[in-house]
Write an enzyme that holds these catalytic residues in place. Structure first.
Site, PDB file in Angstrom:
ATOM      1  N   CYS A   1     -38.689 -44.570 -18.222  1.00 21.42           N
ATOM      2  CA  CYS A   1     -38.125 -44.049 -16.978  1.00 21.42           C
ATOM      3  C   CYS A   1     -39.100 -43.126 -16.256  1.00 21.42           C
ATOM      4  CB  CYS A   1     -36.882 -43.214 -17.282  1.00 21.42           C
ATOM      5  SG  CYS A   1     -35.440 -44.165 -17.751  1.00 21.42           S
TER       6      CYS A   1
ATOM      7  N   CYS B   1     -35.124 -39.894 -13.262  1.00 23.03           N
ATOM      8  CA  CYS B   1     -34.036 -40.841 -13.561  1.00 23.03           C
ATOM      9  C   CYS B   1     -32.764 -40.113 -13.972  1.00 23.03           C
ATOM     10  CB  CYS B   1     -34.433 -41.812 -14.658  1.00 23.03           C
ATOM     11  SG  CYS B   1     -33.190 -43.109 -14.888  1.00 23.03           S
TER      12      CYS B   1
ATOM     13  N   CYS C   1     -36.781 -49.232 -16.872  1.00 23.60           N
ATOM     14  CA  CYS C   1     -35.365 -48.947 -16.653  1.00 23.60           C
ATOM     15  C   CYS C   1     -34.919 -49.622 -15.365  1.00 23.60           C
ATOM     16  CB  CYS C   1     -35.196 -47.436 -16.560  1.00 23.60           C
ATOM     17  SG  CYS C   1     -33.642 -46.868 -15.883  1.00 23.60           S
TER      18      CYS C   1
ATOM     19  N   CYS D   1     -34.104 -46.543 -12.414  1.00 24.41           N
ATOM     20  CA  CYS D   1     -35.135 -45.815 -11.655  1.00 24.41           C
ATOM     21  C   CYS D   1     -36.341 -46.688 -11.335  1.00 24.41           C
ATOM     22  CB  CYS D   1     -35.542 -44.551 -12.402  1.00 24.41           C
ATOM     23  SG  CYS D   1     -36.330 -44.867 -13.995  1.00 24.41           S
TER      24      CYS D   1
HETATM   25 ZN   LIG Z   1     -34.567 -44.738 -15.591  1.00 20.63          ZN
END
Ligand SMILES: [Zn+2]
Length: 190
Positions: free
Chosen positions: A31, A35, A62, A65
């Site tokens: 991330c 995030c 992810c 994000c």
């Molecule tokens: Zn994330």
């Protein structure tokens, strides 16, 4: 991972976006610091300098994000202004000081921020301060209005009242009488 990086992860601090990425060993996902996904346990965090480095180590980006896609420069700037305001609204921030911090012209900052968010940086800052002040007015019946005004970053109670009235349609005092019932009832019961 150092202290600053850990804090950035816990606070979803967008000012660290681009400076590092973090992978979570239990999920295999990586991330950006900003995030909003649930904060991992520190022992499960691995820090990477780039998205490529994280992917090379076997982590997947992810979906929330999207750390594998670069932020557009304008978007990133807006992101950072919001992060600074949300975290440091009580400081004497100005368009000039924000612009200096982000190494850009106040004019460009003002125009771009407004285009992306619909409000100016100053309006965004005032809205944040008023939001925090409202909470204090509702829940802290013994604090003076001047104290609240200064604590959220206004230079004087009168400036605070003017902005407050403009944004909410009533004075801080009136707002407190109308919404501060929980706190006042508690005080009265003591
Ligand atoms: Zn994330």
């Amino acid at each position: 991972m150092d202290e600053a990086q850990w804090k950035a992860i816990v606070n979803c601090d967008a000012t660290f976006d681009g400076r590092f990425f973090y992978g979570v060993t239990t999920t295999g996902i990586f991330c950006r610091p900003s995030c909003r996904s649930r904060a991992p346990l520190p022992e499960h965090v691995r820090i990477f300098k780039s998205a490529g480095e994280a992917q090379a180590a076997g982590f997947r980006p992810c979906k929330r994000c999207r750390p594998d896609t670069p932020l557009r420069p304008d978007e990133e700037m807006v992101h950072m202004v919001k992060a600074i305001v949300n975290r440091r609204f009580e400081e004497p921030l100005t368009l000039e000081s924000l612009a200096q911090e982000l190494s850009m012209s106040p004019y460009h900052l003002h125009r771009t921020f407004k285009r992306w968010t619909g409000v100016t940086p100053a309006e965004y800052l005032f809205a944040k301060r008023i939001e925090v002040a409202k909470e204090a007015l509702r829940t802290e019946p013994l604090r003076t209005i001047t104290d609240i005004a200064l604590a959220v970053g206004f230079r004087s109670a009168s400036h605070f009242s003017t902005v407050f009235r403009k944004m909410t349609g009533c004075s801080p005092k009136h707002y407190r009488t109308q919404h501060g019932t929980v706190g006042t009832a508690q005080e009265a019961a003591r």
